[in-house]
Design an enzyme around this catalytic site. Structure first.
Site, mmCIF file in Angstrom:
data_model
loop_
_atom_site.group_PDB
_atom_site.id
_atom_site.type_symbol
_atom_site.label_atom_id
_atom_site.label_comp_id
_atom_site.label_asym_id
_atom_site.label_seq_id
_atom_site.Cartn_x
_atom_site.Cartn_y
_atom_site.Cartn_z
ATOM 1 C CG HIS A 97 -2.165 -0.823 1.034
ATOM 2 N ND1 HIS A 97 -3.328 -0.340 0.476
ATOM 3 C CD2 HIS A 97 -2.418 -2.114 1.361
ATOM 4 C CE1 HIS A 97 -4.250 -1.292 0.465
ATOM 5 N NE2 HIS A 97 -3.711 -2.381 0.999
ATOM 6 C CG ASP A 127 -7.227 -3.023 1.276
ATOM 7 O OD1 ASP A 127 -6.568 -3.794 0.557
ATOM 8 O OD2 ASP A 127 -6.830 -2.622 2.387
ATOM 9 C CD GLU A 185 -4.848 -9.046 2.769
ATOM 10 O OE1 GLU A 185 -4.969 -8.029 2.041
ATOM 11 O OE2 GLU A 185 -4.050 -9.097 3.722
ATOM 12 C CG HIS A 187 -4.357 -6.399 -1.225
ATOM 13 N ND1 HIS A 187 -3.723 -5.608 -0.288
ATOM 14 C CD2 HIS A 187 -3.504 -6.457 -2.290
ATOM 15 C CE1 HIS A 187 -2.543 -5.216 -0.779
ATOM 16 N NE2 HIS A 187 -2.398 -5.722 -1.992
#
Length: 236
Positions: A136, A143, A205, A208
């Site tokens: 990030h 996200d 995830e 993500h």
């Protein structure tokens, strides 16, 4: 060290730009800012920034989504995250797990090691090493989830940032239960739109996605045997 850290970075120098509000829904108030995460030290004045090329691809993903779901939007939960914020959230998550487990503070070294390993299954290490930036912190990871025409969240079967196996993208894929099949279908709608626009999905995830960072290059190389992509976005 994560497997994707073996990928070299050839920084392209693209700027961070704000994600255009007219195309997307946003998680407001931002959950990490509400907790006190230090965005005031950031090079951007909010979490809702990405590299220019990533924003362009995100708009393409929204267009792809609306081919079949014209009233739905991609909701931006989180995007650019300075290393200081990454550290804040790792510490916060560590403390939440320790409290849930009934640990006494200060946490013993043995307990600390077990908890931090659990935290790092879902949170990147807040490294200041430019060869190993948190995804990030590059401005190339975000996200996301989906909302309908009334701005209601589409149910994905688990919350963003949940630290459990339910966060794995295909967790509900083999279920015979109609509700869980619906969760899987929703996750696939999101994934298909993002992948069609050039993104890659985090293996653990469902929310993500990344484009142009080390994880993206590593996943692209894994999915296309013989490819040797480099990352074009390093820490911003």
């Amino acid at each position: 060290m994560k497997p994707y850290h073996q990928i070299s970075i050839d920084e392209c120098g693209e700027p961070l730009v704000p994600i255009p509000t007219e195309h997307f829904a946003f998680q407001i108030p931002h959950p990490y800012q509400e907790l006190g995460a230090p965005y005031h030290n950031s090079k951007a004045d909010s979490p809702y920034y990405l590299r220019q090329g990533v924003v362009d691809s995100l708009i393409a993903a929204q267009t792809e989504l609306q081919q079949n779901y014209p009233t739905w939007k991609i909701l931006i939960f989180d995007a650019y995250r300075p290393v200081e914020v990454q550290q804040f959230m790792v510490d916060y998550t560590f403390n939440q797990i320790a409290l849930a487990q009934g640990c006494e503070f200060p946490v013993s070294e043995d307990q600390r090691q077990v908890i931090i390993e659990h935290v790092y299954q879902f949170w990147a290490v807040p490294s200041l090493d430019r060869a190993m930036p948190p995804p990030h912190s590059t401005g190339a990871a975000l996200d996301v989830t989906l909302v309908d025409e009334n701005n209601r969240l589409i149910d994905m079967g688990s919350a963003i940032d949940e630290i459990s196996e339910r966060s794995y993208p295909d967790y509900f894929g083999k279920s015979k239960e109609p509700q869980k099949q619906e969760y899987h279908r929703h996750r696939k709608i999101l994934k298909d739109a993002m992948i069609a626009a050039g993104f890659q999905q985090h293996p653990n995830e469902w929310w993500h996605f990344c484009l142009g960072d080390q994880m993206w290059a590593w996943l692209t190389n894994q999915n296309n045997s013989g490819s040797q992509f480099m990352a074009r976005y390093g820490r911003y």
